[in-house]
Motif scaffolding. Sequence first.
Motif: not given
Length: 250
Positions: A88, A138, A239, A231, A181
């Motif tokens: 993340v 993410s 997304t 996340a 994403r």
Amino acid sequence: MPDFAIYPSLKDKTVIISGGAQGIGAEMVMAFAAQGARVGFLDLDEVASRKLASSLVGVSYEICDLRDIDAMKTALGALTDRLGPAHVLVNNAARDDRHAWQDVTPEYWDERQATNLKHMFFAIQTIAPGMIENGGGSIINMGSNSWWEAGGGFPAYATAKAAVHGLTRTMARDLGDHRIRVNTVVPGWIMTERQKTLWAIPEALEGHRARQCLPDLIDPVYVARMVLFLASDDAAMCTASNYMVEAGSI
């Protein structure tokens, strides 16, 4: 405070946050640490960074000026060396300093873009290869509803924050095949200590409440909760979108 959700998919994940020592960033650091994530953050404030990290388990930090891209890349490398490749990335760091359009120089304009936008792209460029190796990730870019509201008094800041949405959507396309994403979280007027100290005078708060659909002022914790969701694996099909935390004030 409400009973908030636990996201099992965040446990033991590596999370990198820029501007993590104070305000919304510190709230995110605490929220991810509470989920059992391995958290690393970047900030320029040594005292605040040390104080926050020492109060939490599994949190590390690096001091750097994000306007210096080479220094930022070095700091990101140090964090991922300690914590592992990032799952993340939260591009949070920014400053909403007020400025009159008549006073903006080319040098100030460039500095505001470096402070509020440029580092986001180069953090993605630095972190995304590790996410590709992980099989996904993410990335969450922090926007602002200031330009949605046609807010005045900070044209260089508002322009940078509007550009964040373009960055999010194009990188969502470029990284999507790797199951990475990319989303934007759009805070309204969040009651951080900085906002309370500098701008949250009674008259301004009264006018802002009148523009919101909800009557309550927004605590930073609610921005952090949205970031946690995006996340987590719960948001696996989310997304290229904007997620608003502004109490209906657009």
